[in-house]
Scaffold this motif. Sequence first.
Motif, PDB file in Angstrom:
ATOM      1  N   HIS A   1     -11.694   4.136  -3.568  1.00  0.00           N
ATOM      2  CA  HIS A   1     -12.494   3.108  -2.900  1.00  0.00           C
ATOM      3  C   HIS A   1     -12.369   1.762  -3.596  1.00  0.00           C
ATOM      4  O   HIS A   1     -12.646   0.721  -2.983  1.00  0.00           O
ATOM      5  CB  HIS A   1     -13.957   3.536  -2.857  1.00  0.00           C
ATOM      6  CG  HIS A   1     -14.211   4.622  -1.855  1.00  0.00           C
ATOM      7  ND1 HIS A   1     -15.434   5.199  -1.665  1.00  0.00           N
ATOM      8  CD2 HIS A   1     -13.373   5.253  -1.002  1.00  0.00           C
ATOM      9  CE1 HIS A   1     -15.353   6.129  -0.733  1.00  0.00           C
ATOM     10  NE2 HIS A   1     -14.106   6.176  -0.317  1.00  0.00           N
ATOM     11  N   ASP A   2     -11.972   1.758  -4.864  1.00  0.00           N
ATOM     12  CA  ASP A   2     -11.794   0.505  -5.588  1.00  0.00           C
ATOM     13  C   ASP A   2     -10.405  -0.079  -5.397  1.00  0.00           C
ATOM     14  O   ASP A   2     -10.111  -1.144  -5.960  1.00  0.00           O
ATOM     15  CB  ASP A   2     -12.038   0.741  -7.082  1.00  0.00           C
ATOM     16  CG  ASP A   2     -13.455   1.229  -7.348  1.00  0.00           C
ATOM     17  OD1 ASP A   2     -14.344   0.875  -6.552  1.00  0.00           O
ATOM     18  OD2 ASP A   2     -13.661   1.971  -8.321  1.00  0.00           O
ATOM     19  N   CYS A   3      -9.541   0.604  -4.654  1.00  0.00           N
ATOM     20  CA  CYS A   3      -8.167   0.158  -4.459  1.00  0.00           C
ATOM     21  C   CYS A   3      -7.986  -0.433  -3.069  1.00  0.00           C
ATOM     22  O   CYS A   3      -8.773  -0.184  -2.155  1.00  0.00           O
ATOM     23  CB  CYS A   3      -7.180   1.333  -4.637  1.00  0.00           C
ATOM     24  SG  CYS A   3      -7.234   2.086  -6.272  1.00  0.00           S
ATOM     25  N   THR A   4      -6.935  -1.204  -2.965  1.00  0.00           N
ATOM     26  CA  THR A   4      -6.495  -1.716  -1.672  1.00  0.00           C
ATOM     27  C   THR A   4      -5.367  -0.816  -1.185  1.00  0.00           C
ATOM     28  O   THR A   4      -4.343  -0.678  -1.863  1.00  0.00           O
ATOM     29  CB  THR A   4      -5.999  -3.166  -1.792  1.00  0.00           C
ATOM     30  OG1 THR A   4      -7.042  -3.964  -2.338  1.00  0.00           O
ATOM     31  CG2 THR A   4      -5.602  -3.708  -0.440  1.00  0.00           C
ATOM     32  N   VAL A   5      -5.548  -0.199  -0.026  1.00  0.00           N
ATOM     33  CA  VAL A   5      -4.622   0.816   0.473  1.00  0.00           C
ATOM     34  C   VAL A   5      -4.110   0.362   1.838  1.00  0.00           C
ATOM     35  O   VAL A   5      -4.877  -0.132   2.672  1.00  0.00           O
ATOM     36  CB  VAL A   5      -5.286   2.202   0.583  1.00  0.00           C
ATOM     37  CG1 VAL A   5      -4.253   3.259   0.979  1.00  0.00           C
ATOM     38  CG2 VAL A   5      -5.954   2.578  -0.731  1.00  0.00           C
ATOM     39  N   SER A   6      -2.818   0.559   2.059  1.00  0.00           N
ATOM     40  CA  SER A   6      -2.216   0.247   3.356  1.00  0.00           C
ATOM     41  C   SER A   6      -1.124   1.256   3.644  1.00  0.00           C
ATOM     42  O   SER A   6      -0.326   1.601   2.757  1.00  0.00           O
ATOM     43  CB  SER A   6      -1.636  -1.170   3.368  1.00  0.00           C
ATOM     44  OG  SER A   6      -0.994  -1.436   4.606  1.00  0.00           O
ATOM     45  N   LEU A   7      -1.088   1.748   4.872  1.00  0.00           N
ATOM     46  CA  LEU A   7      -0.082   2.696   5.323  1.00  0.00           C
ATOM     47  C   LEU A   7       0.705   2.080   6.477  1.00  0.00           C
ATOM     48  O   LEU A   7       0.128   1.514   7.402  1.00  0.00           O
ATOM     49  CB  LEU A   7      -0.736   4.004   5.790  1.00  0.00           C
ATOM     50  CG  LEU A   7       0.207   5.084   6.348  1.00  0.00           C
ATOM     51  CD1 LEU A   7       1.107   5.630   5.245  1.00  0.00           C
ATOM     52  CD2 LEU A   7      -0.589   6.220   6.991  1.00  0.00           C
ATOM     53  N   SER A   8       2.018   2.198   6.404  1.00  0.00           N
ATOM     54  CA  SER A   8       2.859   1.695   7.491  1.00  0.00           C
ATOM     55  C   SER A   8       2.576   2.472   8.774  1.00  0.00           C
ATOM     56  O   SER A   8       2.320   3.674   8.725  1.00  0.00           O
ATOM     57  CB  SER A   8       4.331   1.819   7.103  1.00  0.00           C
ATOM     58  OG  SER A   8       5.167   1.572   8.211  1.00  0.00           O
ATOM     59  N   PRO A   9       2.632   1.825   9.929  1.00  0.00           N
ATOM     60  CA  PRO A   9       2.408   2.569  11.186  1.00  0.00           C
ATOM     61  C   PRO A   9       3.396   3.698  11.387  1.00  0.00           C
ATOM     62  O   PRO A   9       3.081   4.676  12.063  1.00  0.00           O
ATOM     63  CB  PRO A   9       2.566   1.486  12.260  1.00  0.00           C
ATOM     64  CG  PRO A   9       2.344   0.198  11.564  1.00  0.00           C
ATOM     65  CD  PRO A   9       2.814   0.388  10.164  1.00  0.00           C
ATOM     66  N   CYS A  10       4.590   3.597  10.786  1.00  0.00           N
ATOM     67  CA  CYS A  10       5.588   4.662  10.896  1.00  0.00           C
ATOM     68  C   CYS A  10       5.387   5.738   9.848  1.00  0.00           C
ATOM     69  O   CYS A  10       6.180   6.700   9.783  1.00  0.00           O
ATOM     70  CB  CYS A  10       6.996   4.085  10.779  1.00  0.00           C
ATOM     71  SG  CYS A  10       7.370   2.849  12.037  1.00  0.00           S
ATOM     72  N   SER A  11       4.376   5.596   9.010  1.00  0.00           N
ATOM     73  CA  SER A  11       4.008   6.592   7.984  1.00  0.00           C
ATOM     74  C   SER A  11       5.127   6.838   6.988  1.00  0.00           C
ATOM     75  O   SER A  11       5.214   7.915   6.404  1.00  0.00           O
ATOM     76  CB  SER A  11       3.605   7.928   8.644  1.00  0.00           C
ATOM     77  OG  SER A  11       2.596   7.736   9.589  1.00  0.00           O
TER      78      SER A  11
ATOM     79  N   TYR B   1      -1.287  -2.007  14.544  1.00  0.00           N
ATOM     80  CA  TYR B   1      -0.083  -2.679  15.020  1.00  0.00           C
ATOM     81  C   TYR B   1       1.055  -1.682  14.920  1.00  0.00           C
ATOM     82  O   TYR B   1       0.903  -0.563  14.397  1.00  0.00           O
ATOM     83  CB  TYR B   1       0.212  -3.927  14.193  1.00  0.00           C
ATOM     84  CG  TYR B   1       0.304  -3.680  12.713  1.00  0.00           C
ATOM     85  CD1 TYR B   1       1.527  -3.383  12.111  1.00  0.00           C
ATOM     86  CD2 TYR B   1      -0.830  -3.725  11.894  1.00  0.00           C
ATOM     87  CE1 TYR B   1       1.613  -3.134  10.750  1.00  0.00           C
ATOM     88  CE2 TYR B   1      -0.750  -3.478  10.542  1.00  0.00           C
ATOM     89  CZ  TYR B   1       0.470  -3.182   9.966  1.00  0.00           C
ATOM     90  OH  TYR B   1       0.559  -2.930   8.634  1.00  0.00           O
ATOM     91  N   ARG B   2       2.241  -2.097  15.407  1.00  0.00           N
ATOM     92  CA  ARG B   2       3.408  -1.216  15.363  1.00  0.00           C
ATOM     93  C   ARG B   2       4.576  -1.955  14.721  1.00  0.00           C
ATOM     94  O   ARG B   2       4.418  -2.512  13.649  1.00  0.00           O
ATOM     95  CB  ARG B   2       3.739  -0.726  16.774  1.00  0.00           C
ATOM     96  CG  ARG B   2       2.583   0.040  17.433  1.00  0.00           C
ATOM     97  CD  ARG B   2       2.933   0.520  18.812  1.00  0.00           C
ATOM     98  NE  ARG B   2       3.882   1.632  18.768  1.00  0.00           N
ATOM     99  CZ  ARG B   2       4.375   2.208  19.857  1.00  0.00           C
ATOM    100  NH1 ARG B   2       4.025   1.779  21.053  1.00  0.00           N
ATOM    101  NH2 ARG B   2       5.210   3.221  19.752  1.00  0.00           N
ATOM    102  N   LEU B   3       5.733  -2.022  15.370  1.00  0.00           N
ATOM    103  CA  LEU B   3       6.913  -2.670  14.803  1.00  0.00           C
ATOM    104  C   LEU B   3       6.918  -4.157  15.111  1.00  0.00           C
ATOM    105  O   LEU B   3       6.555  -4.561  16.219  1.00  0.00           O
ATOM    106  CB  LEU B   3       8.206  -2.036  15.347  1.00  0.00           C
ATOM    107  CG  LEU B   3       8.845  -0.949  14.502  1.00  0.00           C
ATOM    108  CD1 LEU B   3       7.989   0.302  14.571  1.00  0.00           C
ATOM    109  CD2 LEU B   3      10.248  -0.638  14.994  1.00  0.00           C
ATOM    110  N   MET B   4       7.343  -4.949  14.160  1.00  0.00           N
ATOM    111  CA  MET B   4       7.513  -6.385  14.376  1.00  0.00           C
ATOM    112  C   MET B   4       8.975  -6.658  14.707  1.00  0.00           C
ATOM    113  O   MET B   4       9.879  -6.023  14.174  1.00  0.00           O
ATOM    114  CB  MET B   4       7.091  -7.173  13.137  1.00  0.00           C
ATOM    115  CG  MET B   4       7.291  -8.675  13.274  1.00  0.00           C
ATOM    116  SD  MET B   4       6.553  -9.631  11.946  1.00  0.00           S
ATOM    117  CE  MET B   4       4.829  -9.574  12.430  1.00  0.00           C
TER     118      MET B   4
END
Length: 1210
Positions: free
Chosen positions: A62-72, A481-484
């Motif tokens: 919870h103290d971290c910034t987390v991001s996952l790509s839409p393509c996993s 979002y998906r692919l740019m």
Amino acid sequence: MSCSLVQFCRVQELRAVREFLFPEQRGGPAGGESEGAGAGEGQRLKLKAVHTCVHQSAPWLHDCTVSLSPCSDLLVIAHEHKAVFLSAKWWTDEAGHDEMTLTVSWSGTLNAEEGECVNSVICIPLASQKRSSTGRPDWTCVVVGFTSGYVRFYTESGVLLLAQLLNEDPVLRLKCRTYEIPRHPGVTEQHEELSILYPTALVTIDGFSLFQSLRACRNQVARAAAAGSDTVQPPPLAYKKWGLQDMDTIVDHSSVGIMSLCVFDQMKNASILGGFNAAVKGSPPAMCQYITVGGGPFTGFFYAIEGSSQPLLSHVALAVASKLTSALFSAASGWLGWKNKNEEEPTQKQKPKVEPATPLAVRFGLPDSRRHGESICLSPCNTLAGVTDDFGRVTLLDVGRGIAIRMWKGYRDAQLGWVQVSEGQEERERTTSPTLPRRHAQFLVIYAPRRGILEVWGTQQGPRVGAFTVGKHCRLLYPGYRLMGVNSITSQGWQLHTQQVCLLDPSTGSLRTVNVPFHLALSDKKSERAKDMHLLKRLNTLLRSREVEPGEAVGGVVKSLSLASLQLAVVCRTGCRTHSHHKGTSLCPLGSFLFWDCLCGQSSHQKLCEMLQDAGISPQDLLSLLLNVWLQRERQMLKNPDAVRHLHSLLTALSNMSGAVDESWDPQCVSPWWQQVRTACVQTESSGAALLVALVAHRTAKNSITSLSEWEAVSLELEQWVVCLRQLEDVLALQTLLCLPGPRGTPGGAATRCSVKALLESGRGGVADSVAKWVFRQDLSPALLKDILQTRGEVESVPVSSEDGDFQRAAGLSVRAILLVSVCQRFPNSLSPDLLFAHCCWEFVVQWNKDPEEGRYLSWSVEHLKLIANPHIQLGIALMMWSTFIVKRFSAAAFLMEKVGKAPKDRLCRRDVGMGDNAMTSFLGSCTQLLQTLMEADASIEEVSPPELSVEEVWVGADGPASIAELALEQRTVHYPLVQHHCLLASLLHATMTFGVRVKPLSLFDSKGKNAFFRDLTTIQLLPSGDMDANLISLRQEFLLKVLSGWVNTQAERTSEPSCPRQDPHEVSWASLCLDLAPLLQVNPDLLRRHLVCEFYSHGLDLRAEEVMLEVEDKDVLGSQLLVLTGQRLSYSLLHTQTRPGMELLARLPPMLCTWLKAMDPSELSCSSVPLSLISRMVSRVIEMLPDNHAQYSLALHLLEAVDALATEA
């Protein structure tokens, strides 16, 4: 079918990630951790993989910034100034199941300025621009926002591409919007953009401009890293900067996109803003809508009219094209990370110019002085948004109208996401017109960490459709979002699957996604599928229940459920047969529930059929259920002898039901009812149960046909049954053979099961191919298989159930031999010796290609090839083996040996040829045997006519791929001299590897010979002809002499040491081979024979030398050579042993002979100590070979006298 939480990925190294991001939780200082800015190699950290569960003592995630790509395929976890990138990889567990995992691909520090920390991260996958792309991303860009106001862009490997200072305040949130295909013709097409939120400003970067700049920067970084040269200037970065006004605090935002108001809303806004006399434009202006959450007001709605602000051009991106040493680059905040280590840092860094923001006032909001918003999550179709606040509420907003339409209470610290589901094709055809657009449903996913629950709600006023108990320290990841880089043209034909919302559980490292069926969004009146699924669920519950008594099971359930529900269950279960891979699993429970008691004799089949007929279920569905139960529970049925009688009764009762057998059925035609039984029998792999069903059904069908006439009928239906029964009997015999367990430790895997349908679809070579795989699993040698097949006509068919001892006493064969002979008798054409040897040959070479270290597989493959009697098949198989599996490795071995000039070491063999040195020696020997077999087949192909391949009468309908024998007969004839040319090279390579000769094999040939190697054996090539160069012949002669010396040395070792393995009867006779190769290499064979005689005498193998001596033509030269060997032997006996008789004899010898003996060097002999009798015999042979007028004849006589005198005194 309801909501489900499905795991699709696992993070393997969470403990190592936590220890890297939080060193204080590791219990010690971080080893190998480097300080400083940048993302170079010095910032990499080797993290140890931990494959076990990571038990968390604190909610560190919870103290971290987390991001996952839409393509996993990429996960980023950042804390303060550190970050870890995890990339997707496939991992196979011990059970052989493939699982996608996320493992650490990069870790390090991201801060470029002192004191700045990571505030927000997103992963944006960029689409590939190649025409062959199917929608997978080309690469993924990691965008990071810092407290210093910088926004930096990185590759998946942590390489800094671009840094931009758009505002000097901390970056609060990064969000992205990508292209989506418009759902309706009137929907406005949205543009791609990246939005960056600051405390008082909002920056939006155009997606197309960002896409082009990132691609250019990535290409430029790659070129600069490779060559350090200047490249083309990338396009500038276009962005807009808005100063958000009239809100006290802003913590999150959503960019809705371009919208246009209807005429009424346009007039309403004009009246509110301009009063009664306000002017209204003819067409509503296009506006970009932004929604912010925070405080004062709680939610704010901003509208920026298109064209009111010109886009700004980023001048930092222009610095990419400048030289690395330029002043402009030094002043551009070091965003490329290419600065030389030796370059001195400037005393003060000059920050880039920050453009002023365009003021943008809030249009309206939702005022609530005590409530403060925490986050906002926009729905996929941009019509709804979920907002969380500090009161533990979740508010659902209508984006178009700007009002709150729903609120949930009791969700403090909630995390939101959305799931959009499209309508299925079946539901669309059932409920709506096919011409209408496909419907979509949206579901709001709420994760309440304090309660440890994940809920799925239907919108807008829908009920809760799913709830899952999860951990309290999870993170809900919703990209939105998906692919740019996608547009309406490039997205055509793409079928990219992205995870809409994912739940990361740090306690197990699992990533799970929420699957929601479309029918859960429908109301009770419209959801016919929901009713159907509910009825099926009730029936499944009753099927699994064990509280119902067997005798009352069927009647109780049929009475408790309506007839429609039971009929629905049958239809749903039988309908799964065409959609489910495990169709038997879906039908077996319901079939067992209906018919198991009758098959066991515990209930009346007549009452059951009457009850099922009253339920309105078609007899065809009931027959399918009955057959499925019988075939799926084969073992239980075969153990109960009375089950066959009960099956006959049930089948007769079902046949008598109305609608089973058509009343207008002509016995001379095929009955659809009985064809259904035959179809089930030929498709199943339960051969024993299928044969019993076929026998019972055949008897029932024959009785029904005979009852129509007093005469025994001969109909097409009965002929179909005869063919089916014979096929099932053959398959049962073949299945019995294939299920025979192989010896312990043999390769090949589990036994394969077969069916009539599988054999028919496998073509004419399906049976031989299955038996060849069985031969490989049984590890049967070619000689043993040949012996078994020779007894094919001698041994009569023996029942499979006989004991092993009876077999051995009756025929002297093992169980597997008797079973193989029995199967061969059932398939006399499909398993003819030539066809079986051909398929075995191919199977073994295929297995060798999978594991080249097993040289025995290739050797046995060639042995099977030699056993093929027909030269046409033999030639075709050999040619296919050579071109498919052999020639590539053979050429690699030749070029490797030519490069190193000797037998290569194990490491080089594995690198270039793909096998060890010992395996390569065996491989080259097999190549020689293969090419020799190919030449023999080509020589005898004119004497034998091509065979006519045929199959058994009942298997004429086999239709599938061509068999190996058919493909072999289609091969073209070979060019015999070219094959001989390759065989010569193979022999030379094999000799080089066997005896370790230092030679460059290809250098033994001229330019014509080298150019002809490794060509297609069916083509005519220009080969060497005429006399060769003397130097080339000398090299060849030297090579053959070394081979003969090496071979004699191995023979001597075997003779002297009893522990050495005896010579294999199939081993190459190198003496004969060298003599055969001599004419082809234009080397004098007599010279080789003389050398061979001398080598035998040198190693003390006098008897073998005398055998070869008889074939020598030039006796004079051989006599002179042997005279020297005799002198060396006698010199050793007189001068080196230092015996008294020897010294006395030496004193009496003539001075000339004594001087000659002292000049001899016995160390040149491989075996110096030889009995005097052998020396005397050798001298006698020399005297016989030398003529009387020879210059050394008198010397030989003196030697003979000396040897005789020494033998007498000894």
